[in-house]
Design a protein around this motif. Structure first.
Motif, mmCIF file in Angstrom:
data_model
loop_
_atom_site.group_PDB
_atom_site.id
_atom_site.type_symbol
_atom_site.label_atom_id
_atom_site.label_comp_id
_atom_site.label_asym_id
_atom_site.label_seq_id
_atom_site.Cartn_x
_atom_site.Cartn_y
_atom_site.Cartn_z
ATOM 1 N N GLN A 96 60.790 -19.306 -16.096
ATOM 2 C CA GLN A 96 59.918 -18.711 -15.083
ATOM 3 C C GLN A 96 60.674 -18.454 -13.777
ATOM 4 O OE1 GLN A 96 56.668 -21.430 -14.738
ATOM 5 N NE2 GLN A 96 55.632 -20.684 -16.574
ATOM 6 N N LYS A 97 61.543 -19.390 -13.388
ATOM 7 C CA LYS A 97 62.321 -19.205 -12.163
ATOM 8 C C LYS A 97 63.320 -18.056 -12.317
ATOM 9 C CE LYS A 97 60.584 -22.701 -9.937
ATOM 10 N NZ LYS A 97 59.735 -22.537 -8.781
ATOM 11 N N ALA A 98 63.910 -17.916 -13.507
ATOM 12 C CA ALA A 98 64.846 -16.813 -13.746
ATOM 13 C C ALA A 98 64.110 -15.472 -13.689
ATOM 14 C CB ALA A 98 65.544 -16.994 -15.088
ATOM 15 N N GLU A 99 62.901 -15.422 -14.242
ATOM 16 C CA GLU A 99 62.105 -14.190 -14.176
ATOM 17 C C GLU A 99 61.695 -13.883 -12.737
ATOM 18 O OE1 GLU A 99 58.956 -15.002 -16.896
ATOM 19 O OE2 GLU A 99 60.124 -14.334 -18.637
ATOM 20 N N LEU A 100 61.418 -14.925 -11.958
ATOM 21 C CA LEU A 100 61.071 -14.734 -10.553
ATOM 22 C C LEU A 100 62.227 -14.112 -9.789
ATOM 23 C CD1 LEU A 100 58.956 -15.660 -8.209
ATOM 24 C CD2 LEU A 100 60.658 -17.416 -7.830
ATOM 25 N N LEU A 101 63.448 -14.607 -10.025
ATOM 26 C CA LEU A 101 64.620 -14.030 -9.357
ATOM 27 C C LEU A 101 64.900 -12.615 -9.843
ATOM 28 C CD1 LEU A 101 67.141 -16.992 -9.187
ATOM 29 C CD2 LEU A 101 65.984 -15.882 -7.300
ATOM 30 N N ARG A 102 64.713 -12.367 -11.142
ATOM 31 C CA ARG A 102 64.951 -11.027 -11.675
ATOM 32 C C ARG A 102 63.983 -10.014 -11.082
ATOM 33 N NH1 ARG A 102 62.656 -10.170 -17.267
ATOM 34 N NH2 ARG A 102 60.858 -10.247 -15.918
ATOM 35 N N ASN A 103 62.729 -10.404 -10.883
ATOM 36 C CA ASN A 103 61.706 -9.472 -10.422
ATOM 37 C C ASN A 103 61.663 -9.296 -8.909
ATOM 38 O OD1 ASN A 103 60.914 -9.081 -13.052
ATOM 39 N ND2 ASN A 103 59.316 -10.628 -12.950
ATOM 40 N N SER A 104 62.281 -10.197 -8.154
ATOM 41 C CA SER A 104 62.208 -10.077 -6.701
ATOM 42 C C SER A 104 63.194 -9.021 -6.209
ATOM 43 C CB SER A 104 62.457 -11.421 -6.030
ATOM 44 O OG SER A 104 63.746 -11.874 -6.295
ATOM 45 N N ALA A 105 62.972 -8.571 -4.977
ATOM 46 C CA ALA A 105 63.723 -7.427 -4.456
ATOM 47 C C ALA A 105 64.965 -7.814 -3.682
ATOM 48 C CB ALA A 105 62.820 -6.575 -3.566
ATOM 49 N N GLY A 106 65.119 -9.061 -3.289
ATOM 50 C CA GLY A 106 66.290 -9.448 -2.524
ATOM 51 C C GLY A 106 66.123 -9.289 -1.028
ATOM 52 N N THR A 107 64.984 -8.809 -0.575
ATOM 53 C CA THR A 107 64.750 -8.688 0.857
ATOM 54 C C THR A 107 64.148 -9.987 1.379
ATOM 55 O OG1 THR A 107 62.555 -7.763 0.467
ATOM 56 C CG2 THR A 107 64.360 -6.206 0.735
ATOM 57 N N ARG A 108 64.242 -10.172 2.683
ATOM 58 C CA ARG A 108 63.648 -11.354 3.289
ATOM 59 C C ARG A 108 62.131 -11.240 3.262
ATOM 60 N NH1 ARG A 108 66.797 -13.969 8.176
ATOM 61 N NH2 ARG A 108 68.765 -14.217 7.095
ATOM 62 N N LEU A 109 61.477 -12.375 3.164
ATOM 63 C CA LEU A 109 60.017 -12.379 3.230
ATOM 64 C C LEU A 109 59.607 -12.227 4.686
ATOM 65 C CD1 LEU A 109 59.261 -15.311 0.802
ATOM 66 C CD2 LEU A 109 59.163 -12.874 0.338
ATOM 67 N N ARG A 110 58.713 -11.307 4.943
ATOM 68 C CA ARG A 110 58.242 -11.130 6.309
ATOM 69 C C ARG A 110 56.725 -11.035 6.309
ATOM 70 N NH1 ARG A 110 61.458 -6.023 5.467
ATOM 71 N NH2 ARG A 110 59.756 -4.706 4.868
ATOM 72 N N ARG A 111 56.168 -11.463 7.412
ATOM 73 C CA ARG A 111 54.723 -11.485 7.553
ATOM 74 C C ARG A 111 54.214 -10.075 7.833
ATOM 75 N NH1 ARG A 111 50.582 -13.052 11.732
ATOM 76 N NH2 ARG A 111 52.074 -12.155 13.175
ATOM 77 N N LEU A 112 53.189 -9.675 7.115
ATOM 78 C CA LEU A 112 52.584 -8.365 7.343
ATOM 79 C C LEU A 112 51.485 -8.505 8.380
ATOM 80 C CD1 LEU A 112 52.281 -7.080 3.685
ATOM 81 C CD2 LEU A 112 53.971 -6.429 5.376
ATOM 82 N N ARG A 113 51.559 -7.703 9.413
ATOM 83 C CA ARG A 113 50.526 -7.759 10.446
ATOM 84 C C ARG A 113 49.288 -6.978 10.007
ATOM 85 N NH1 ARG A 113 53.389 -9.233 15.516
ATOM 86 N NH2 ARG A 113 55.524 -9.494 14.809
ATOM 87 N N ASN A 114 49.501 -5.876 9.331
ATOM 88 C CA ASN A 114 48.395 -5.076 8.812
ATOM 89 C C ASN A 114 48.433 -5.149 7.297
ATOM 90 O OD1 ASN A 114 47.760 -4.246 11.408
ATOM 91 N ND2 ASN A 114 49.174 -2.505 11.294
ATOM 92 N N PRO A 115 47.293 -5.333 6.652
ATOM 93 C CA PRO A 115 47.317 -5.417 5.192
ATOM 94 C C PRO A 115 47.713 -4.107 4.512
ATOM 95 C CG PRO A 115 45.072 -5.441 6.009
ATOM 96 C CD PRO A 115 45.963 -5.507 7.197
ATOM 97 N N VAL A 116 47.501 -2.975 5.180
ATOM 98 C CA VAL A 116 47.848 -1.678 4.621
ATOM 99 C C VAL A 116 48.846 -1.013 5.548
ATOM 100 C CG1 VAL A 116 46.970 0.579 3.936
ATOM 101 C CG2 VAL A 116 45.582 -1.449 3.564
#
Length: 138
Positions: A96-116
């Motif tokens: 599951q962890k390997a699939e998580l790394l494969r599917n992620s984009a490599g960008t930093r996680l950032r907080r979204l101020r607007n949902p759209v």
């Protein structure tokens, strides 16, 4: 002399012409001696061959890392790396962890101020049933 059109080369746009997987390499590091690598060694024997067949576009590297906890390191096309420590995990959890790394984009996680988020903001504004003319009668 006939007129010929000039060939145009299409610009690579991710998601428009073809999907490009963001993860380019997964490194699996383990220790032969430590007990925390038991799940990783089971994963390497049983689950990794099938996982590698399902993902031919991702390079899989397995290497020992003596006297350290086992890790999975994902390298992405934007140059970033993400590392997950998988000590004392079962081989299904490591998958599951390997699939998580494969599917992620490599960008930093950032907080979204607007949902759209949109390139073109709405001309009319946000819809509200309280704005407008008459109320609907039933």
């Amino acid at each position: 002399m006939p007129v010929r059109a000039i060939r145009t080369v299409s610009a690579p746009l991710n998601g428009v012409g073809a999907f490009i997987l963001q993860c380019k390499r997964l490194d699996f590091n383990y220790c032969d001696w430590a007990g925390s690598s038991k799940g990783m060694k089971e994963f390497l024997k049983h689950s990794l061959p099938a996982f590698a067949k399902q993902n031919p576009g991702v390079e899989m590297i397995v290497s020992p890392r003596p006297h350290k906890h086992p890790i999975i390191r994902g390298t992405y096309i934007n140059g970033r790396e993400k590392v997950i420590c998988v000590r004392n995990l079962e081989h299904q959890q490591i998958l599951q962890k390997a699939e998580l790394l494969r599917n992620s984009a490599g960008t930093r996680l950032r907080r979204l101020r607007n949902p759209v988020s949109s390139v073109n903001e709405s001309v009319r504004g946000i819809y509200s049933p309280f704005h407008g003319g008459k109320a609907h009668a039933v």
